[in-house]
Design a protein around this motif. Structure first.
Motif, PDB file in Angstrom:
ATOM      1  N   VAL A   1       9.991  10.316  -1.320  1.00  0.00           N
ATOM      2  CA  VAL A   1       9.906   9.250  -0.172  1.00  0.00           C
ATOM      3  C   VAL A   1      10.498   8.064  -0.971  1.00  0.00           C
ATOM      4  O   VAL A   1      10.307   7.508  -1.970  1.00  0.00           O
ATOM      5  CB  VAL A   1       8.355   8.827  -0.064  1.00  0.00           C
ATOM      6  N   HIS A   2      11.276   7.189  -0.262  1.00  0.00           N
ATOM      7  CA  HIS A   2      11.880   5.971  -0.618  1.00  0.00           C
ATOM      8  C   HIS A   2      11.284   4.949   0.170  1.00  0.00           C
ATOM      9  O   HIS A   2      11.474   4.694   1.304  1.00  0.00           O
ATOM     10  CB  HIS A   2      13.452   5.988  -0.722  1.00  0.00           C
ATOM     11  N   ILE A   3      10.706   3.954  -0.454  1.00  0.00           N
ATOM     12  CA  ILE A   3      10.082   2.937   0.085  1.00  0.00           C
ATOM     13  C   ILE A   3      10.760   1.672  -0.252  1.00  0.00           C
ATOM     14  O   ILE A   3      10.919   1.122  -1.522  1.00  0.00           O
ATOM     15  CB  ILE A   3       8.662   2.582  -0.202  1.00  0.00           C
ATOM     16  N   GLU A   4      11.606   0.870   0.564  1.00  0.00           N
ATOM     17  CA  GLU A   4      12.553  -0.142   0.324  1.00  0.00           C
ATOM     18  C   GLU A   4      11.724  -1.429   0.115  1.00  0.00           C
ATOM     19  O   GLU A   4      10.772  -1.530   0.298  1.00  0.00           O
ATOM     20  CB  GLU A   4      13.459  -0.357   1.482  1.00  0.00           C
ATOM     21  N   ALA A   5      12.218  -2.364  -0.701  1.00  0.00           N
ATOM     22  CA  ALA A   5      11.880  -3.614  -1.087  1.00  0.00           C
ATOM     23  C   ALA A   5      10.940  -4.258   0.094  1.00  0.00           C
ATOM     24  O   ALA A   5      11.428  -4.396   1.134  1.00  0.00           O
ATOM     25  CB  ALA A   5      12.990  -4.504  -1.454  1.00  0.00           C
ATOM     26  N   GLY A   6       9.713  -4.732  -0.483  1.00  0.00           N
ATOM     27  CA  GLY A   6       9.110  -5.707   0.531  1.00  0.00           C
ATOM     28  C   GLY A   6       8.061  -5.228   1.516  1.00  0.00           C
ATOM     29  O   GLY A   6       7.547  -5.685   2.292  1.00  0.00           O
ATOM     30  N   VAL A   7       8.062  -3.556   1.562  1.00  0.00           N
ATOM     31  CA  VAL A   7       7.309  -3.127   2.450  1.00  0.00           C
ATOM     32  C   VAL A   7       5.952  -3.261   2.237  1.00  0.00           C
ATOM     33  O   VAL A   7       5.533  -3.059   0.979  1.00  0.00           O
ATOM     34  CB  VAL A   7       7.566  -1.456   2.635  1.00  0.00           C
ATOM     35  N   VAL A   8       4.964  -3.402   3.002  1.00  0.00           N
ATOM     36  CA  VAL A   8       3.602  -3.709   2.736  1.00  0.00           C
ATOM     37  C   VAL A   8       2.936  -2.670   3.728  1.00  0.00           C
ATOM     38  O   VAL A   8       2.902  -2.583   5.173  1.00  0.00           O
ATOM     39  CB  VAL A   8       2.947  -5.032   3.330  1.00  0.00           C
ATOM     40  N   LEU A   9       1.980  -1.715   3.036  1.00  0.00           N
ATOM     41  CA  LEU A   9       1.231  -0.742   3.865  1.00  0.00           C
ATOM     42  C   LEU A   9      -0.191  -0.778   3.479  1.00  0.00           C
ATOM     43  O   LEU A   9      -0.408  -0.959   2.216  1.00  0.00           O
ATOM     44  CB  LEU A   9       1.936   0.562   3.706  1.00  0.00           C
ATOM     45  N   HIS A  10      -1.159  -0.839   4.080  1.00  0.00           N
ATOM     46  CA  HIS A  10      -2.701  -0.801   3.817  1.00  0.00           C
ATOM     47  C   HIS A  10      -3.449   0.124   4.304  1.00  0.00           C
ATOM     48  O   HIS A  10      -3.527  -0.083   5.844  1.00  0.00           O
ATOM     49  CB  HIS A  10      -3.264  -2.228   3.770  1.00  0.00           C
ATOM     50  N   GLY A  11      -3.707   1.297   3.845  1.00  0.00           N
ATOM     51  CA  GLY A  11      -4.390   2.286   4.672  1.00  0.00           C
ATOM     52  C   GLY A  11      -6.007   2.065   4.182  1.00  0.00           C
ATOM     53  O   GLY A  11      -6.363   1.003   3.849  1.00  0.00           O
ATOM     54  N   THR A  12      -6.977   2.883   4.461  1.00  0.00           N
ATOM     55  CA  THR A  12      -8.200   2.930   4.240  1.00  0.00           C
ATOM     56  C   THR A  12      -8.710   4.065   3.462  1.00  0.00           C
ATOM     57  O   THR A  12      -8.089   5.276   3.489  1.00  0.00           O
ATOM     58  CB  THR A  12      -9.050   2.872   5.303  1.00  0.00           C
ATOM     59  N   LYS A  13      -9.681   4.157   2.708  1.00  0.00           N
ATOM     60  CA  LYS A  13     -10.460   5.390   2.063  1.00  0.00           C
ATOM     61  C   LYS A  13     -10.497   6.543   3.068  1.00  0.00           C
ATOM     62  O   LYS A  13     -10.296   7.840   2.665  1.00  0.00           O
ATOM     63  CB  LYS A  13     -11.572   5.109   1.242  1.00  0.00           C
TER      64      LYS A  13
END
Length: 350
Positions: free
Chosen positions: A320-332
């Protein structure tokens, strides 16, 4: 290769059912079987099953896979990493003749009967049938002793709380008999016959007291992975006398560059860390670039986390390639899963 404490020569052969379809893991099994799902940074789920078999001094093993099994074949090969690449006995990959999508219970007779000759050629008197998504340190030679002493036809392994671990021991002759009559008796698998307690067979239980984890959903995969960041849990699973073996890859140690910060995390070899990693599991050859933040994440092999990314409760599959500045917030309860080979840009995230 020494495999833990020496045990007496075995009367036991092993069947690893790697054809199980686990619906709750579909995001991680689109391009691989459940058996080859990465776990604990540098292992695959099947490593724990095969290591239990080897540590129990079993050297006749049949793996029954399902499609897609290229990833599994690449990982297991001829069994060299488990000292099973031998002229006599050893490890056999026994795929189905039809491209079925797998099945839902352990030890389906429809796939076992396709390879009757494997059983007929074996001189072993007993057989253990097990799965590849229950992680434990079960000792099958001890389970066999308990089975013989009890005098029952089929013994099932359970946890101290009584939870089925979906490992079974019976005589090879009984298993072959069941392959002949399963349609008539309307049973589909070894698990099925034990659940239904079909007559005239007798059943017993072997109580296993050690560490176990059942990986049957994304939530259980995430939570059991995070549990290994607890030193006591890690030491329960990774026993000095019963090592966990995996395919050997010669890679340099992970590099920690200026500005990096790592707290309470597991990191495999070959990576480069420039950002902040906390409460996370990082696979082989992962790159975490400057100012990136990872918290409660599982990042698999050869992923690239771009500069300034902010990720929490994320599972990133291989490449997986996540480019600059990506914000990802999941949960438990609902971690975000990025599928194998996915490329994520900042504009892709709302």
């Amino acid at each position: 290769m020494k495999h833990g404490k020496e045990v007496k020569p075995m009367r036991l052969m092993a069947i690893v059912d790697a054809a199980i379809r686990v619906p709750g893991l579909e995001d991680l099994t689109m391009y691989r079987s459940t058996a080859s799902v990465p776990f604990a940074g540098r292992y695959r789920l099947i490593d724990f099953t095969l290591s239990n078999i080897v540590n129990s001094n079993i050297n006749s093993v049949g793996i029954f896979p399902t499609n897609p099994f290229i990833s599994l074949l690449d990982h297991v090969g001829m069994g060299k990493s488990w000292d099973m690449d031998r002229r006599k006995d050893g490890l056999f990959l026994l795929p189905p003749s039809k491209p079925e999508g797998g099945h839902l219970s352990v030890g389906a007779f429809s796939i076992l009967e396709e390879h009757k000759t494997f059983f007929e050629k074996s001189r072993r008197k007993y057989v253990v049938i097990t799965n590849c998504y229950t992680i434990s340190q079960i000792k099958y030679h001890e389970m066999l002793d308990a089975h013989i002493e009890s005098g029952v036809d089929i013994t099932e392994a359970v946890s101290r709380e009584g939870m089925p671990l979906k490992s079974y021991i019976m005589s090879k002759d009984l298993l072959m008999d069941l392959m002949e009559v399963y349609k008539e008796k309307r049973i589909i698998s070894v698990e099925d016959i034990v659940t239904l307690k079909k007559k005239p067979y007798t059943y017993g239980q072997y109580v296993y007291e050690g560490y176990f984890a059942v990986i049957d959903s994304i939530e259980s995969y995430f939570n059991e992975s995070m549990n290994l960041l607890n030193v006591d849990k890690w030491n329960e699973l990774f026993l000095h006398e019963c090592p966990i073996y995996t395919k050997v890859k010669d890679e340099p140690p992970t590099r920690y560059l200026k500005g990096s910060l790592v707290k309470r995390a597991l990191l495999a070899n070959g990576g480069t860390i420039e950002g902040t990693v906390t409460e996370s599991i990082i696979g082989r050859a992962v790159v975490v670039k400057q100012h990136a933040k990872l918290d409660h994440c599982i990042i698999m092999q050869k992923c690239v986390i771009g500069e300034g990314c902010d990720l929490s409760y994320v599972i990133a599959d291989k490449n997986v390639h996540i480019e600059a500045g990506v914000v990802l917030h999941g949960t438990k309860e609902q971690p975000i899963v990025l599928r194998k080979g996915e490329r994520l840009l900042k504009e892709d995230v709302g």
